[in-house]
Scaffold this motif. Structure first.
Motif, short mmCIF file in Angstrom:
data_model
loop_
_atom_site.label_atom_id
_atom_site.label_comp_id
_atom_site.label_asym_id
_atom_site.label_seq_id
_atom_site.Cartn_x
_atom_site.Cartn_y
_atom_site.Cartn_z
N UNK A 1 -4.04 -1.39 17.06
CA UNK A 1 -3.26 -2.61 17.29
C UNK A 1 -3.19 -3.51 16.05
N UNK A 2 -3.16 -2.89 14.87
CA UNK A 2 -3.02 -3.68 13.64
C UNK A 2 -1.56 -4.07 13.48
N UNK A 3 -1.32 -5.34 13.20
CA UNK A 3 0.06 -5.82 13.09
C UNK A 3 0.47 -6.18 11.67
N UNK A 4 -0.51 -6.20 10.74
CA UNK A 4 -0.17 -6.49 9.35
C UNK A 4 -1.32 -6.08 8.43
N UNK A 5 -0.96 -5.79 7.19
CA UNK A 5 -1.95 -5.56 6.13
C UNK A 5 -1.80 -6.73 5.17
N UNK A 6 -2.91 -7.42 4.90
CA UNK A 6 -2.87 -8.62 4.05
C UNK A 6 -3.81 -8.41 2.85
N UNK A 7 -3.31 -7.75 1.80
CA UNK A 7 -4.12 -7.54 0.60
C UNK A 7 -3.98 -8.72 -0.37
N UNK A 8 -4.91 -8.83 -1.28
CA UNK A 8 -4.90 -9.93 -2.26
C UNK A 8 -4.88 -9.33 -3.67
N UNK A 9 -3.95 -9.79 -4.47
CA UNK A 9 -3.93 -9.39 -5.89
C UNK A 9 -4.92 -10.29 -6.62
N UNK A 10 -6.20 -9.94 -6.47
CA UNK A 10 -7.29 -10.83 -6.89
C UNK A 10 -7.46 -10.85 -8.41
#
Ligand SMILES: *Cc1c(COP(=O)(O)O)cnc(C)c1O
Length: 376
Positions: A130-139
């Motif tokens: 039930x994952x609705x989004x991937x939120x990665x960070x360009x750290x």
């Protein structure tokens, strides 16, 4: 008389003001004369200029980076109970945006550069249906592989929302950050590579409907004057911030970014101490060097920072506590995938060296010397 050299600081807003004040004050004058202070022609012009610079069809200026992320999540349909795969090593705002829409963060580990490890993200997507989004960070100003991110989202039919608060203008194998996302976000908090004279942020999209919804959400959910179709935020961008950024900072962003890269190169070449590890630049990343992290081994971080301070060099930690370990997150409202051992290593060992466009070559050399002369 020999005067003690001043401290090498993490950010120098006084030097920045000296460099840009003429253009900034002209922008203030322009706004004052116009008689229009919030969401007007200056915001519009700034949004257009930045959208073009970032290779996006639309830019929507908002009050800060946190709101930009929240609005992006809402525009892509992420809401109560939905899971969002994200990183525990970031500014708290990344996760706070997820929590504010009522969604549930699923934390995955980072790689040896400190950015979300995409293999771990894939395993999380396989485990949680039930994952609705991937939120990665360009750290740190490094770009994650946007093509791999895009493929990951497509393979699981899950939208990607990139947090590019630290990575404006960064590219991955020639593609700009944001390329994997239907909506992505950045911050203009003063310390960022493109920082306002106060708080501001923006989201970007190529999708006309998303842009329209975002413009409504930033203004109470208004669709026409005093007509509210849904509950929005007050996250409007000021004309002053937009005008000052467009006239004083945006034209200098390339030069500032170039200087950051030059300083980072000097650090990489100059640092030679066996207790210090410089995390690698991710493969294919044309980084914009928001921060310069080093890892201090042997449990000697505090000692290293005290040594730098003694030598007149400021430093910071990004970040001392993983988001999954913050007291504000109560049990049961988030998931952790695996041990997060790399993320824990960053939380334990990371030190950020001064990196801003106003450092002189002499100051950069002082930082390198101070690092290399840390007692073994
Ligand atoms: C600064 C930052 C934010 C939040 O931006 P604000 O404008 O402070 O709300 C979000 N994510 C990351 C990675 C940041 O560095």
């Amino acid at each position: 008389m020999v005067t003690k050299p001043s401290t090498v600081v993490m950010n120098d807003f006084v030097a920045q003001w000296a460099a840009v004040s003429k253009d900034a004050l002209a922008a203030v004058e322009r706004v004052g004369q116009s008689g229009w202070l919030v969401l007007g022609r200056e915001v519009d012009a700034f949004e257009r200029a930045l959208a073009e610079r970032c290779g996006a069809r639309h830019c929507v200026g908002v009050a800060n980076g946190l709101d930009a992320l929240e609005i992006a999540l809402r525009c892509l349909g992420v809401g109560r109970g939905d899971k969002v795969v994200t990183t525990p090593l970031s500014a708290f705002a990344t996760t706070l945006a997820v929590l504010r829409v009522g969604a549930v963060p699923v934390f995955v580990d980072v790689d040896d550069s400190g950015l979300m490890e995409l293999g771990g993200a894939q395993r999380a997507l396989e485990r949680h249906r039930d994952v609705k989004a991937i939120l990665p960070v360009h750290l740190f100003g490094h770009a994650l592989d946007v093509t791999a991110l895009e493929a990951l989202g497509k393979a699981h039919s899950v939208p990607v929302i990139e947090d590019a608060a630290q990575a404006i203008l960064a590219r991955s194998n020639g593609r700009p950050v944001g390329a994997a996302s239907r909506a992505w976000a950045t911050s203009f908090y003063p310390t960022k590579n493109l920082g306002a004279f106060g708080d501001a942020g923006a989201l970007f999209t190529d999708d006309d409907a998303v842009a329209q919804r975002a413009r409504s959400l930033r203004d109470y959910g208004q669709t026409a004057k005093y007509v509210h179709s849904e509950l929005g935020l007050n996250s409007r961008l000021d004309e002053l911030q937009a005008a000052m950024m467009r006239s004083a900072l945006l034209p200098r962003l390339d030069a500032f970014t170039k200087r950051r890269a030059e300083i980072a190169r000097r650090y990489v070449e100059g640092l030679a101490h066996r207790a210090l590890v410089v995390p690698p630049t991710p493969k294919g990343s044309q980084s914009v060097f928001h921060l310069f992290p080093v890892l201090v081994g042997g449990g000697r971080r505090a000692e290293f920072m005290a040594h730098l301070k003694e030598r007149g060099v400021a430093s910071g930690i990004h970040y001392p506590l993983l988001i999954s370990d913050q007291a504000a997150l109560t049990a049961g409202t988030f998931h952790v995938e695996g041990e997060l051992s790399q993320a824990k290593r960053f939380a334990r060992d990371e030190v950020s060296l001064p990196l801003h466009p106003f450092l002189s070559d002499d100051e950069v050399a002082r930082v390198v010397d101070a690092c290399n002369e840390f007692p073994s």
